[in-house]
Design an enzyme around this catalytic site. Structure first.
Site, PDB file in Angstrom:
ATOM      1  N   ARG A 150     -43.595 -33.047  35.231  1.00 22.27           N
ATOM      2  CA  ARG A 150     -42.291 -32.476  35.509  1.00 22.27           C
ATOM      3  C   ARG A 150     -41.857 -32.910  36.906  1.00 22.27           C
ATOM      4  O   ARG A 150     -42.691 -33.271  37.746  1.00 22.27           O
ATOM      5  CB  ARG A 150     -42.347 -30.952  35.456  1.00 22.27           C
ATOM      6  N   LYS A 174     -46.031 -24.805  35.794  1.00 29.86           N
ATOM      7  CA  LYS A 174     -45.353 -23.518  35.760  1.00 29.86           C
ATOM      8  C   LYS A 174     -46.376 -22.393  35.801  1.00 29.86           C
ATOM      9  O   LYS A 174     -47.445 -22.488  35.210  1.00 29.86           O
ATOM     10  CB  LYS A 174     -44.492 -23.405  34.509  1.00 29.86           C
ATOM     11  N   HIS A 243     -36.937 -35.803  33.312  1.00 34.69           N
ATOM     12  CA  HIS A 243     -37.415 -35.214  32.064  1.00 34.69           C
ATOM     13  C   HIS A 243     -37.355 -36.200  30.912  1.00 34.69           C
ATOM     14  O   HIS A 243     -38.130 -36.094  29.953  1.00 34.69           O
ATOM     15  CB  HIS A 243     -36.608 -33.967  31.714  1.00 34.69           C
ATOM     16  N   ARG A 246     -40.610 -37.901  31.063  1.00 35.07           N
ATOM     17  CA  ARG A 246     -41.640 -36.988  30.575  1.00 35.07           C
ATOM     18  C   ARG A 246     -41.609 -36.914  29.049  1.00 35.07           C
ATOM     19  O   ARG A 246     -42.656 -36.958  28.386  1.00 35.07           O
ATOM     20  CB  ARG A 246     -41.426 -35.603  31.185  1.00 35.07           C
ATOM     21  N   HIS A 269     -47.871 -27.252  28.564  1.00 31.14           N
ATOM     22  CA  HIS A 269     -46.979 -26.217  28.052  1.00 31.14           C
ATOM     23  C   HIS A 269     -47.569 -24.844  28.333  1.00 31.14           C
ATOM     24  O   HIS A 269     -48.764 -24.615  28.170  1.00 31.14           O
ATOM     25  CB  HIS A 269     -46.767 -26.402  26.551  1.00 31.14           C
ATOM     26  N   TYR A 278     -54.650 -24.668  22.341  1.00 34.75           N
ATOM     27  CA  TYR A 278     -55.353 -25.756  23.001  1.00 34.75           C
ATOM     28  C   TYR A 278     -56.507 -25.304  23.888  1.00 34.75           C
ATOM     29  O   TYR A 278     -57.024 -26.090  24.676  1.00 34.75           O
ATOM     30  CB  TYR A 278     -54.359 -26.580  23.825  1.00 34.75           C
TER      31      TYR A 278
END
Length: 302
Positions: A150, A174, A243, A246, A269, A278
């Site tokens: 990002r 994030k 983005h 990405r 994510h 995951y």
């Protein structure tokens, strides 16, 4: 189902909502259209009355509507009309339960950002020149596409976050979640060249990997502007932003590997469902998927 019975019930409902809710003629027509579609479906299913309509029928009716071309939003509107109609029938004592109350419309598909194909990315990354900012921008572009970062993640990188010997980068995404992502050999080479230049530009004590001409950490708008500059200069058919690189990374990797779980882990994510899916994918597996599939990865990590 006897069409006259359904028509009478529908007519009574439409009369009721017309006078109680004071709906516009357009909205009333939409109700009638959607509910006649329901009654037609009941007829095709040979239901004897609305009392035989159950949740499975309503769900199948919604699915059929979607297959016939209705958008998820239109299916949701249709189900809302059905719920209102059946609620009225329950209130009138003609039905025991509202079969549509728990039926959900299909979720609308998310609009994905535009991507570049592999050839377009290659043209974008084929930047020539040895000026300081050109060397920096080449490293930025390579790292964006190599590792799917990002914008905020790339800007936030410090020099110590890249392990060029191991060809990995430690990324803080994030929610301050840290992940380790492989770095392809083209990006490693570009970053090495940038580090030679960076040493002469960095302000005292500055840890940021990517710097402005003043020797301080880059601002987001500067990166966006530089990517747009190079996209136009390299003849890109569309405007390019971080983005897009990405998403191109993710798309190309997924097309080659077919491994959605690994790709989403590499992207970092942060949704709970993605994290749960995951949890058991270890880094070595991710590195193997990366090496085998990414267009600019080193095929043998040796």
């Amino acid at each position: 189902m006897d069409a006259s019975i359904g028509s009478n019930e529908l007519a009574a409902f439409l009369h009721e909502i017309k006078h109680q809710r004071r709906l516009s003629p357009h909205t009333l027509a939409a109700y009638e259209h959607d509910l006649r579609a329901l009654l037609d479906y009941c007829g095709r299913e040979n239901l004897g009355s609305l009392a035989e309509l159950d949740v499975h029928h309503v769900r199948a009716f919604a699915a059929e509507s979607h297959r016939r071309g209705l958008s998820p939003r239109s299916v949701a509107r249709r189900l809302s009309a059905v719920r209102s109609f059946l609620r009225s029938e329950v209130a009138a004592g003609r039905l025991r339960a509202n079969a549509a109350v728990h039926v959900q419309a299909p979720k609308p598909s998310r609009r994905l950002p535009a991507t570049l194909d592999a050839d377009q990315v290659a043209r974008l990354l084929a930047i020539s020149g040895d000026e300081d900012l050109t060397v920096r921008d080449r490293a930025i572009l390579e790292l964006f596409y190599s590792s799917g970062l990002r914008l905020a993640e790339l800007i936030g990188l410090d020099v110590e976050d890249l392990d060029l010997a191991d060809r990995t980068v430690r990324v803080t995404g994030k929610g301050s979640k840290t992940r380790i992502v492989p770095v392809g050999r083209y990006a490693v080479e570009a970053v090495r060249e940038w580090l030679k230049v960076r040493a002469g530009l960095a302000a005292a004590g500055e840890r940021a990997m990517f710097l402005s001409k003043n020797g301080r950490r880059l601002a987001p708008r500067t990166v966006q502007a530089r990517i747009d500059h190079w996209a136009r200069r390299q003849g890109s058919p569309t405007r390019v932003h971080p983005h897009m690189l990405r998403h191109s990374f993710a798309t190309h990797l997924l097309e080659s590997s077919g491994n959605l779980r690994a790709v989403q882990e590499l992207l970092g994510h942060s949704s709970l469902s993605t994290t749960q899916v995951y949890t058991h994918v270890d880094f070595q597996h991710l590195a193997d998927v990366y090496d085998k599939a990414h267009p600019r990865a080193r095929k043998n990590r040796g």
